[in-house]
Scaffold this motif. Structure first.
Motif, short mmCIF file in Angstrom:
data_model
loop_
_atom_site.label_atom_id
_atom_site.label_comp_id
_atom_site.label_asym_id
_atom_site.label_seq_id
_atom_site.Cartn_x
_atom_site.Cartn_y
_atom_site.Cartn_z
N PRO A 63 60.38 61.07 38.38
CA PRO A 63 60.14 61.51 39.76
C PRO A 63 61.13 60.89 40.73
CG PRO A 63 58.49 59.89 39.10
CD PRO A 63 59.36 60.14 37.91
N MET A 64 61.52 61.66 41.74
CA MET A 64 62.37 61.14 42.81
C MET A 64 61.58 60.12 43.63
SD MET A 64 64.20 64.64 44.19
CE MET A 64 65.00 63.77 45.53
N THR A 65 62.28 59.31 44.38
CA THR A 65 61.63 58.35 45.27
C THR A 65 60.70 59.09 46.22
OG1 THR A 65 63.56 56.90 45.16
CG2 THR A 65 62.05 56.56 47.02
N GLY A 66 59.48 58.60 46.37
CA GLY A 66 58.51 59.22 47.27
C GLY A 66 57.63 60.26 46.58
N TYR A 67 57.86 60.50 45.30
CA TYR A 67 57.07 61.46 44.54
C TYR A 67 56.35 60.72 43.41
CZ TYR A 67 59.47 65.18 46.98
OH TYR A 67 59.95 66.01 47.94
N TYR A 68 55.19 61.24 43.05
CA TYR A 68 54.37 60.60 42.02
C TYR A 68 53.92 61.64 41.00
CZ TYR A 68 53.95 57.12 45.72
OH TYR A 68 54.23 56.20 46.70
N VAL A 69 53.74 61.19 39.77
CA VAL A 69 53.19 62.01 38.70
C VAL A 69 51.77 61.51 38.46
CG1 VAL A 69 53.36 62.58 36.25
CG2 VAL A 69 55.43 62.37 37.62
N TYR A 70 50.82 62.42 38.32
CA TYR A 70 49.45 62.00 38.04
C TYR A 70 48.73 63.08 37.24
CZ TYR A 70 47.32 65.01 41.60
OH TYR A 70 46.90 66.09 42.31
N ASN A 71 47.56 62.70 36.76
CA ASN A 71 46.68 63.63 36.05
C ASN A 71 47.40 64.27 34.85
OD1 ASN A 71 44.21 64.79 35.64
ND2 ASN A 71 44.55 66.49 37.03
N SER A 86 54.34 55.93 39.30
CA SER A 86 55.34 55.97 40.36
C SER A 86 56.67 55.37 39.96
CB SER A 86 54.80 55.23 41.59
OG SER A 86 54.49 53.89 41.26
N ALA A 87 56.84 54.97 38.72
CA ALA A 87 58.10 54.37 38.30
C ALA A 87 59.22 55.41 38.35
CB ALA A 87 57.96 53.83 36.88
N ALA A 88 60.45 54.93 38.35
CA ALA A 88 61.60 55.84 38.36
C ALA A 88 61.63 56.69 37.09
CB ALA A 88 62.88 55.05 38.50
N GLU A 89 61.08 56.15 36.01
CA GLU A 89 60.96 56.92 34.78
C GLU A 89 59.64 56.57 34.12
OE1 GLU A 89 63.55 56.61 30.99
OE2 GLU A 89 64.46 58.13 32.29
N GLU A 144 61.16 68.70 48.37
CA GLU A 144 61.96 69.12 47.22
C GLU A 144 61.22 70.23 46.47
OE1 GLU A 144 65.02 68.14 46.42
OE2 GLU A 144 65.03 66.78 48.14
N GLN A 145 61.96 71.09 45.84
CA GLN A 145 61.35 72.05 44.94
C GLN A 145 60.77 71.24 43.79
OE1 GLN A 145 64.40 74.82 43.90
NE2 GLN A 145 64.51 75.67 45.95
N VAL A 146 59.66 71.69 43.24
CA VAL A 146 58.96 70.89 42.24
C VAL A 146 59.88 70.52 41.07
CG1 VAL A 146 57.92 72.79 40.95
CG2 VAL A 146 56.78 70.58 41.02
N GLY A 147 60.78 71.39 40.66
CA GLY A 147 61.70 71.08 39.57
C GLY A 147 62.72 70.02 39.91
N ASP A 148 62.99 69.82 41.20
CA ASP A 148 63.90 68.76 41.63
C ASP A 148 63.15 67.47 41.92
OD1 ASP A 148 66.08 70.47 41.44
OD2 ASP A 148 65.86 71.16 43.51
N ALA A 149 61.90 67.58 42.33
CA ALA A 149 61.09 66.41 42.68
C ALA A 149 60.77 65.56 41.45
CB ALA A 149 59.80 66.83 43.37
N VAL A 150 60.56 66.21 40.32
CA VAL A 150 60.28 65.48 39.09
C VAL A 150 60.89 66.24 37.90
CG1 VAL A 150 58.00 66.52 38.78
CG2 VAL A 150 58.51 64.37 37.67
N LYS A 151 61.68 65.55 37.13
CA LYS A 151 62.27 66.13 35.92
C LYS A 151 61.36 65.77 34.75
CE LYS A 151 66.06 67.53 37.91
NZ LYS A 151 66.22 68.92 38.23
N PHE A 152 61.14 66.73 33.85
CA PHE A 152 60.30 66.51 32.69
C PHE A 152 61.07 66.89 31.44
CE2 PHE A 152 57.46 68.52 29.53
CZ PHE A 152 56.77 67.39 29.14
#
Length: 135
Positions: A49-57, A91-94, A26-34
């Motif tokens: 984040p979409m399923t399979g994507y993680y937010v960190y740091n 890794s939560a949906a939100e 996914e494009q980064v803007g689609d992979a996780v909405k902020f």
């Protein structure tokens, strides 16, 4: 009064080689909405984040004089292994970070930086946003 403002992340198209075949991520803007929500006493930073994507740091900082942030509700990260490396991720949906704020001085701003990774091993470059609060 409650103010909702959405911030779109820049789009990056990425191709990823995995198991000998080309798969698109996914494009980064689609992979996780902020986005964020600001009211009189609280600031909520929100990632989806979409399923399979993680937010960190995640890093939040302010250079505005008189702006005080107090962590009120910060989620605990989950330990996962991505591309053979252990990582602490959200890794939560939100994912929500909630801060109690003191007085909001005129022209206050925050710098928010975070990373996004795909479970297949690809990590996007850091995403960085300056949130300006002109009330």
């Amino acid at each position: 009064m409650q103010q909702i403002i959405r911030v779109q992340v820049p789009l990056i198209f990425v191709m990823f080689l995995f198991s000998g075949s080309v798969k698109s991520l996914e494009q980064v803007g689609d992979a996780v909405k902020f986005g964020y929500l600001l009211n009189e006493s609280h600031l909520t930073l929100r990632w989806a984040p979409m399923t399979g994507y993680y937010v960190y740091n995640v890093r939040v900082s302010s250079k505005s004089e008189g702006l005080s942030l107090f962590e009120q509700q910060i989620p605990s990260p989950t330990e996962v292994t991505i591309a053979g490396r252990p990582m602490s991720v959200f890794s939560a949906a939100e994912v929500e970070f909630v801060y109690l704020i003191g007085a909001l001085p005129e022209g206050a701003s925050l710098d928010v930086q975070f990373h996004t990774c795909h479970e297949g091993g690809y990590c996007y470059p850091p995403q960085r946003y300056q949130l300006n609060f002109d009330l």
